[in-house]
Write a protein that holds these residues in place. Structure first.
Motif, PDB file in Angstrom:
ATOM      1  N   HIS A 140      61.865 -74.225  21.007  1.00 40.36           N
ATOM      2  CA  HIS A 140      63.313 -74.215  20.780  1.00 40.36           C
ATOM      3  C   HIS A 140      63.950 -75.250  21.705  1.00 40.36           C
ATOM      4  N   LEU A 141      64.725 -76.152  21.147  1.00 38.19           N
ATOM      5  CA  LEU A 141      65.391 -77.192  21.914  1.00 38.19           C
ATOM      6  C   LEU A 141      66.806 -76.761  22.283  1.00 38.19           C
ATOM      7  N   LYS A 142      67.321 -77.282  23.379  1.00 36.00           N
ATOM      8  CA  LYS A 142      68.697 -76.994  23.767  1.00 36.00           C
ATOM      9  C   LYS A 142      69.680 -77.678  22.829  1.00 36.00           C
ATOM     10  N   ALA A 143      69.286 -78.832  22.334  1.00 38.40           N
ATOM     11  CA  ALA A 143      70.109 -79.621  21.414  1.00 38.40           C
ATOM     12  C   ALA A 143      69.161 -80.567  20.691  1.00 38.40           C
ATOM     13  N   PRO A 144      69.586 -81.188  19.610  1.00 38.61           N
ATOM     14  CA  PRO A 144      68.697 -82.164  18.964  1.00 38.61           C
ATOM     15  C   PRO A 144      68.229 -83.212  19.968  1.00 38.61           C
ATOM     16  N   PHE A 145      66.970 -83.578  19.889  1.00 36.10           N
ATOM     17  CA  PHE A 145      66.389 -84.538  20.828  1.00 36.10           C
ATOM     18  C   PHE A 145      65.360 -85.373  20.078  1.00 36.10           C
ATOM     19  N   PRO A 146      65.793 -86.473  19.482  1.00 35.79           N
ATOM     20  CA  PRO A 146      64.898 -87.272  18.639  1.00 35.79           C
ATOM     21  C   PRO A 146      63.662 -87.802  19.350  1.00 35.79           C
ATOM     22  N   ALA A 147      63.717 -87.898  20.676  1.00 35.66           N
ATOM     23  CA  ALA A 147      62.573 -88.430  21.428  1.00 35.66           C
ATOM     24  C   ALA A 147      61.538 -87.364  21.753  1.00 35.66           C
ATOM     25  N   ALA A 148      61.688 -86.157  21.212  1.00 31.03           N
ATOM     26  CA  ALA A 148      60.809 -85.039  21.577  1.00 31.03           C
ATOM     27  C   ALA A 148      59.332 -85.363  21.405  1.00 31.03           C
ATOM     28  N   LEU A 149      58.952 -85.955  20.287  1.00 34.35           N
ATOM     29  CA  LEU A 149      57.548 -86.239  20.033  1.00 34.35           C
ATOM     30  C   LEU A 149      56.994 -87.234  21.052  1.00 34.35           C
ATOM     31  N   GLU A 150      57.831 -88.169  21.480  1.00 33.09           N
ATOM     32  CA  GLU A 150      57.404 -89.132  22.495  1.00 33.09           C
ATOM     33  C   GLU A 150      57.096 -88.416  23.816  1.00 33.09           C
ATOM     34  N   TYR A 151      57.924 -87.449  24.171  1.00 34.14           N
ATOM     35  CA  TYR A 151      57.692 -86.700  25.413  1.00 34.14           C
ATOM     36  C   TYR A 151      56.468 -85.793  25.288  1.00 34.14           C
ATOM     37  N   LEU A 152      56.260 -85.229  24.113  1.00 37.73           N
ATOM     38  CA  LEU A 152      55.106 -84.348  23.919  1.00 37.73           C
ATOM     39  C   LEU A 152      53.798 -85.118  23.904  1.00 37.73           C
ATOM     40  N   SER A 153      53.867 -86.436  23.844  1.00 37.63           N
ATOM     41  CA  SER A 153      52.657 -87.255  23.902  1.00 37.63           C
ATOM     42  C   SER A 153      52.476 -87.905  25.264  1.00 37.63           C
ATOM     43  N   GLY A 154      53.325 -87.544  26.232  1.00 40.28           N
ATOM     44  CA  GLY A 154      53.244 -88.194  27.530  1.00 40.28           C
ATOM     45  C   GLY A 154      53.233 -87.255  28.716  1.00 40.28           C
ATOM     46  N   PRO A 155      54.410 -86.972  29.298  1.00 44.69           N
ATOM     47  CA  PRO A 155      54.458 -86.246  30.574  1.00 44.69           C
ATOM     48  C   PRO A 155      54.464 -84.728  30.448  1.00 44.69           C
ATOM     49  N   THR A 156      53.869 -84.194  29.363  1.00 43.17           N
ATOM     50  CA  THR A 156      53.897 -82.742  29.150  1.00 43.17           C
ATOM     51  C   THR A 156      52.498 -82.188  28.872  1.00 43.17           C
ATOM     52  N   PRO A 157      51.555 -82.355  29.807  1.00 32.66           N
ATOM     53  CA  PRO A 157      50.205 -81.835  29.605  1.00 32.66           C
ATOM     54  C   PRO A 157      50.186 -80.306  29.625  1.00 32.66           C
ATOM     55  N   ILE A 158      49.141 -79.748  29.037  1.00 29.05           N
ATOM     56  CA  ILE A 158      49.040 -78.299  28.914  1.00 29.05           C
ATOM     57  C   ILE A 158      48.172 -77.723  30.039  1.00 29.05           C
ATOM     58  N   LEU A 159      48.696 -76.691  30.701  1.00 24.18           N
ATOM     59  CA  LEU A 159      48.020 -76.037  31.822  1.00 24.18           C
ATOM     60  C   LEU A 159      47.304 -74.775  31.340  1.00 24.18           C
ATOM     61  N   PRO A 160      46.238 -74.351  32.036  1.00 17.30           N
ATOM     62  CA  PRO A 160      45.532 -73.109  31.688  1.00 17.30           C
ATOM     63  C   PRO A 160      46.270 -71.902  32.264  1.00 17.30           C
ATOM     64  N   ALA A 161      46.865 -71.099  31.420  1.00 18.68           N
ATOM     65  CA  ALA A 161      47.749 -70.029  31.870  1.00 18.68           C
ATOM     66  C   ALA A 161      47.063 -69.042  32.807  1.00 18.68           C
ATOM     67  N   ALA A 162      45.922 -68.478  32.378  1.00 16.37           N
ATOM     68  CA  ALA A 162      45.269 -67.443  33.179  1.00 16.37           C
ATOM     69  C   ALA A 162      44.855 -67.983  34.540  1.00 16.37           C
ATOM     70  N   TYR A 163      44.278 -69.179  34.560  1.00 14.90           N
ATOM     71  CA  TYR A 163      43.819 -69.760  35.825  1.00 14.90           C
ATOM     72  C   TYR A 163      44.996 -70.085  36.736  1.00 14.90           C
ATOM     73  N   PHE A 164      46.052 -70.666  36.168  1.00  9.99           N
ATOM     74  CA  PHE A 164      47.205 -71.042  36.984  1.00  9.99           C
ATOM     75  C   PHE A 164      47.854 -69.799  37.591  1.00  9.99           C
ATOM     76  N   LYS A 165      47.987 -68.758  36.804  1.00  7.43           N
ATOM     77  CA  LYS A 165      48.573 -67.520  37.324  1.00  7.43           C
ATOM     78  C   LYS A 165      47.721 -66.935  38.440  1.00  7.43           C
TER      79      LYS A 165
END
Length: 510
Positions: free
Chosen positions: A150-175
């Motif tokens: 869910h976005l706060k507002a329209p954000f056309p650059a979203a896909l660009e950000y999801l391909s760059g500075p938004t890596p996925i962390l391991p939830a169980a291990y991080f917790k």
């Protein structure tokens, strides 16, 4: 101008041989170990808790993102997400890939994606660059393979950000281990996995032989990867020339030219998205009765510096003077109609006199890299009567001082996390966040409108208005784009990219 260090190239090699500080050289093709060295250390190895380029490099080689942007075509491709659909302008559904495991053996699930994005949005996370994620409102799991952002507002650059500075962390291990534990023993899903870290020394990695098949990054071709922190440039050169390391960058241009004569080395020069700029304490927090509160003083500083001469004699290598506060090839970046500051010391002196500083003033200037660039700026300022004193700091210390209003002028550089959208540059420094030292409501409103409009023409118009006002008020002075000189063993196949991300997983031995 830059010059070779006092040891000279032959002396550098001899110094490296005599020092022996690194012990037996393990770098190179024979050991299937690519050792790369740089001058700076990320303050935290969590990819969300540093914004140093060295941290970005580690992130791209150790973690995966939901999408992958092809560095050649710019097209977004499936990565950890196999498909995505816009439900409406503020709702994005993604299908998460099955069969991917983290380096510790945990399977990747939609819960990891939701945890990552929801966690980094909390104040407790204290992430460094909030602009990379603050366009998101929340993320929820929608099924065994689905998530909804869910976005706060329209954000056309979203896909660009999801391909760059938004890596996925391991939830169980991080917790389980928390941020501190995660920084000491990071876990991702990427081409390389981290096997050891040592503060002040570096990071050792090995190829992730269980890397999921069919990924667009491709399985790493070199078995071991090691990042070494060597703050001194002469020492990095010596290590390269004596085989202690295989790859270095940010080599001074005159030294790079000399290294081209060494048949055992390859030297490559390329412009990057990184832009240097002077950021001014517009609100006058760092100094009582700060001259920088007066736009005429900021304009005088801008006229006082010969950026073209700095490009020709210091930066070189394809660098270009920048007139707008962004990298000119990013979407939305333009310098058309933006006020320009040609080198004019007489005009600078006249503006200072008009502002009541005919006799100049004393001020501090902080920098964290390319000390000779900062010293050149100080020389130009002194020539018009501004007596600037250099504070040379580590990046994190300088960044925190700028945010806290304890530095008058900062010689900054920004590589936009390699995001090809102006929101990743101008918005970071002028949209009202921690880095914004101007807090101009008009600029903030224009940037927010540009970020959230779904009409490309409207986005460009709003960004142009913001960039014009930033320049007119001289809230900051863009200097020039940064080239990077890479030097590496001739045994290595390595391709430099404009986005300043060395993709070591794509490198190979000849």
């Amino acid at each position: 101008m830059r010059r070779v260090g006092r040891l000279g190239l032959a002396g550098l090699a001899l110094a490296g041989l005599l020092a022996g500080a690194a012990g037996p050289a393990l770098a190179g093709k024979a050991n299937d170990t690519l050792v790369y060295a740089s001058d700076s250390e990320p303050e935290n190895l969590s990819p969300y808790h540093n914004n140093l380029r060295e941290g970005v490099i580690l992130a791209r080689n150790v973690w995966d993102t939901l999408l992958y942007r092809d560095p050649k075509t710019g097209a977004h491709q499936p990565m950890l997400a196999t498909a995505w659909t816009w439900v409406d302008p503020v709702t994005l559904d993604l299908t998460i890939r099955d069969g991917v495991t983290f380096h510790n053996g945990d399977p990747l699930t939609p819960e990891d994606v939701a945890f990552t994005f929801n966690y980094v949005l909390t104040p407790e996370a204290k992430i460094i660059t909030k602009g990379n994620v603050d366009w998101m409102k929340s993320t929820e799991v929608t099924g065994p393979h689905g998530v909804r952002i869910h976005l706060k507002a329209p954000f056309p650059a979203a896909l660009e950000y999801l391909s760059g500075p938004t890596p996925i962390l391991p939830a169980a291990y991080f917790k389980k281990v928390g941020l501190d534990g995660f920084s000491k023993a990071p876990v991702g899903t990427g081409p390389y996995r981290i096997v050891s870290t040592e503060s002040g020394k570096g990071v050792k990695m090995v190829r992730n032989d269980k890397y999921w098949p069919g990924n667009p990054a491709g399985k790493a071709k070199i078995g071991k990867l090691e990042f070494r922190i060597i703050p001194d440039g002469d020492s990095r050169m010596a290590e390269l020339m004596t085989g202690g390391v295989d790859w270095i960058w940010r080599v001074p241009t005159d030294q790079a030219e000399q290294l081209k004569n060494d048949p055992t080395l390859t030297v490559v020069s390329a412009e990057t998205m990184r832009v240097g700029f002077l950021q001014f304490d517009v609100l006058g927090r760092a100094q009582e009765k700060s001259p920088l509160k007066d736009a005429r003083v900021r304009q005088a500083i801008s006229y006082a510096i010969d950026r073209k001469v700095m490009v020709d004699n210091l930066a070189r290598g394809g660098a270009r003077v920048m007139n707008a506060m962004c990298f000119i090839e990013q979407f939305g970046c333009t310098d058309e109609g933006v006020p320009r500051y040609a080198y004019d010391p007489a005009k600078a002196r006249a503006l200072l006199k008009e502002a009541g500083y005919g006799n100049g003033f004393d001020i501090d200037l902080s920098a964290y890299r390319e000390r000779d660039y900062a010293e050149a700026v100080i020389g130009y300022l002194r020539a018009v009567g501004i007596r600037a004193k250099l504070n040379y700091l580590r990046y994190a210390a300088m960044r925190d001082a700028m945010r806290a209003g304890k530095t008058s002028i900062g010689y900054q550089t920004w590589g936009s996390f390699s995001i090809n959208d102006v929101s990743a540059f101008t918005g970071i420094y002028f949209r009202g966040g921690e880095e914004d030292l101007a807090r101009d409501p008009t600029v903030i409103a224009d940037l927010q409108a540009g970020d959230t409009s779904t009409d490309p023409a409207t986005r460009k118009a709003k960004y142009a208005a913001a960039l014009t006002r930033i320049a007119a008020e001289a809230y900051a002075l863009p200097m020039f784009s940064y080239p990077s000189n890479y030097a590496f063993t001739a045994d290595l196949n390595f391709t430099a990219q404009t986005d300043e991300v060395p993709r070591f997983y794509a490198a190979s031995w000849k």
